[in-house]
Write a protein that holds these residues in place. Structure first.
Motif, mmCIF file in Angstrom:
data_model
loop_
_atom_site.group_PDB
_atom_site.id
_atom_site.type_symbol
_atom_site.label_atom_id
_atom_site.label_comp_id
_atom_site.label_asym_id
_atom_site.label_seq_id
_atom_site.Cartn_x
_atom_site.Cartn_y
_atom_site.Cartn_z
ATOM 1 N N ASN A 1 28.258 -1.782 49.255
ATOM 2 C CA ASN A 1 29.008 -2.989 49.617
ATOM 3 C C ASN A 1 30.516 -2.767 49.695
ATOM 4 N N TYR A 2 30.949 -1.540 49.551
ATOM 5 C CA TYR A 2 32.362 -1.249 49.764
ATOM 6 C C TYR A 2 32.604 -0.943 51.240
ATOM 7 N N ASN A 3 33.810 -1.197 51.670
ATOM 8 C CA ASN A 3 34.288 -0.697 52.949
ATOM 9 C C ASN A 3 35.112 0.553 52.679
ATOM 10 N N MET A 4 34.839 1.590 53.433
ATOM 11 C CA MET A 4 35.571 2.840 53.317
ATOM 12 C C MET A 4 36.452 2.970 54.554
ATOM 13 N N GLY A 5 37.754 2.990 54.337
ATOM 14 C CA GLY A 5 38.663 2.960 55.467
ATOM 15 C C GLY A 5 39.586 4.162 55.561
ATOM 16 N N TRP A 6 40.147 4.317 56.733
ATOM 17 C CA TRP A 6 41.202 5.293 56.973
ATOM 18 C C TRP A 6 42.450 4.546 57.440
ATOM 19 N N PHE A 7 43.571 4.904 56.853
ATOM 20 C CA PHE A 7 44.870 4.391 57.249
ATOM 21 C C PHE A 7 45.756 5.594 57.555
ATOM 22 N N ARG A 8 46.871 5.333 58.211
ATOM 23 C CA ARG A 8 47.803 6.426 58.479
ATOM 24 C C ARG A 8 49.231 5.908 58.373
ATOM 25 N N GLN A 9 50.127 6.841 58.075
ATOM 26 C CA GLN A 9 51.531 6.490 57.962
ATOM 27 C C GLN A 9 52.365 7.593 58.576
ATOM 28 N N ALA A 10 53.122 7.231 59.602
ATOM 29 C CA ALA A 10 54.036 8.168 60.252
ATOM 30 C C ALA A 10 55.403 8.028 59.605
ATOM 31 N N PRO A 11 56.243 9.052 59.700
ATOM 32 C CA PRO A 11 57.577 8.991 59.100
ATOM 33 C C PRO A 11 58.363 7.787 59.603
ATOM 34 N N GLY A 12 58.918 7.033 58.664
ATOM 35 C CA GLY A 12 59.735 5.883 59.023
ATOM 36 C C GLY A 12 58.957 4.658 59.450
ATOM 37 N N LYS A 13 57.627 4.723 59.356
ATOM 38 C CA LYS A 13 56.804 3.585 59.774
ATOM 39 C C LYS A 13 55.943 3.109 58.614
ATOM 40 N N GLU A 14 55.448 1.901 58.755
ATOM 41 C CA GLU A 14 54.570 1.349 57.738
ATOM 42 C C GLU A 14 53.164 1.937 57.876
ATOM 43 N N ARG A 15 52.433 1.879 56.770
ATOM 44 C CA ARG A 15 51.049 2.336 56.796
ATOM 45 C C ARG A 15 50.254 1.410 57.698
ATOM 46 N N GLU A 16 49.409 1.982 58.550
ATOM 47 C CA GLU A 16 48.640 1.166 59.481
ATOM 48 C C GLU A 16 47.159 1.511 59.412
ATOM 49 N N PHE A 17 46.369 0.520 59.691
ATOM 50 C CA PHE A 17 44.926 0.638 59.709
ATOM 51 C C PHE A 17 44.464 1.498 60.870
ATOM 52 N N VAL A 18 43.452 2.343 60.611
ATOM 53 C CA VAL A 18 42.869 3.161 61.658
ATOM 54 C C VAL A 18 41.420 2.746 61.916
ATOM 55 N N ALA A 19 40.595 2.791 60.891
ATOM 56 C CA ALA A 19 39.175 2.464 61.041
ATOM 57 C C ALA A 19 38.571 2.219 59.672
ATOM 58 N N ALA A 39 40.507 5.198 51.851
ATOM 59 C CA ALA A 39 40.595 4.141 50.864
ATOM 60 C C ALA A 39 39.260 3.423 50.749
ATOM 61 N N ALA A 40 39.051 2.754 49.624
ATOM 62 C CA ALA A 40 37.826 1.995 49.387
ATOM 63 C C ALA A 40 38.173 0.602 48.891
ATOM 64 N N GLY A 41 37.500 -0.418 49.444
ATOM 65 C CA GLY A 41 37.772 -1.789 49.035
ATOM 66 C C GLY A 41 36.571 -2.680 49.256
ATOM 67 N N ARG A 42 36.580 -3.864 48.639
ATOM 68 C CA ARG A 42 35.416 -4.744 48.658
ATOM 69 C C ARG A 42 35.425 -5.758 49.794
ATOM 70 N N ARG A 43 36.566 -5.953 50.471
ATOM 71 C CA ARG A 43 36.631 -7.015 51.481
ATOM 72 C C ARG A 43 36.017 -6.523 52.776
ATOM 73 N N TYR A 44 34.966 -7.187 53.200
ATOM 74 C CA TYR A 44 34.154 -6.753 54.333
ATOM 75 C C TYR A 44 34.968 -6.658 55.623
ATOM 76 N N TYR A 83 41.145 1.463 46.011
ATOM 77 C CA TYR A 83 41.231 2.883 45.656
ATOM 78 C C TYR A 83 41.742 3.673 46.857
ATOM 79 N N TRP A 84 42.606 4.633 46.562
ATOM 80 C CA TRP A 84 43.225 5.433 47.617
ATOM 81 C C TRP A 84 43.146 6.903 47.257
#
Length: 122
Positions: free
Chosen positions: A30-48, A96-101, A111-112
């Motif tokens: 029931n967790y969602n396992m996600g990937w985020f990315r962060q480029a230099p000088g930019k905020e962390r953004e969702f990938v999948a 990362a891992a989180g509970r929100r579907y 968790y990261w």
């Protein structure tokens, strides 16, 4: 809980990389396992993200059709296959891992893992 990301590297534009995230320390049903990315000088953004139990997937528009997220429950691993890479994909990638579907918000993930650098040269 530990999330160990690996698989980053240097690749030319148009090339491919596969990132792996090894998860341990608890059950992730029931967790969602996600990937985020962060480029230099930019905020962390969702990938999948992928739901561990049902396998449903969600993608950022910028990677849709190029990236594929999947999970291997037997190995407790989440994969991110990245094809047709572009220079703008250059970033540190985090799992990362989180509970929100189906969430694409970083705040929904509890968790990261440490990041893995992906560099795409033009």
């Amino acid at each position: 809980v530990q999330l160990q990301a690996s698989g980053g590297g240097l690749v030319q534009a148009g090339g491919s990389l596969r990132l792996s995230c090894a998860a341990s320390g608890r059950a992730f049903s029931n967790y969602n396992m996600g990937w985020f990315r962060q480029a230099p000088g930019k905020e962390r953004e969702f990938v999948a993200t992928v739901n561990w139990t049902f396998g449903n997937t969600w993608y950022a528009n910028s990677v849709k059709g190029r990236f594929t997220i999947s999970r291997d429950s037997g190995k407790n691993t989440v994969l991110l296959q990245m094809n047709s890479l572009k220079p703008e994909d250059t970033a540190v990638y985090y799992c990362a891992a989180g509970r929100r579907y189906g969430s694409n918000e970083a705040t929904a993930y509890d968790y990261w893992g440490q990041g893995t650098q992906v560099t795409v040269s033009s």
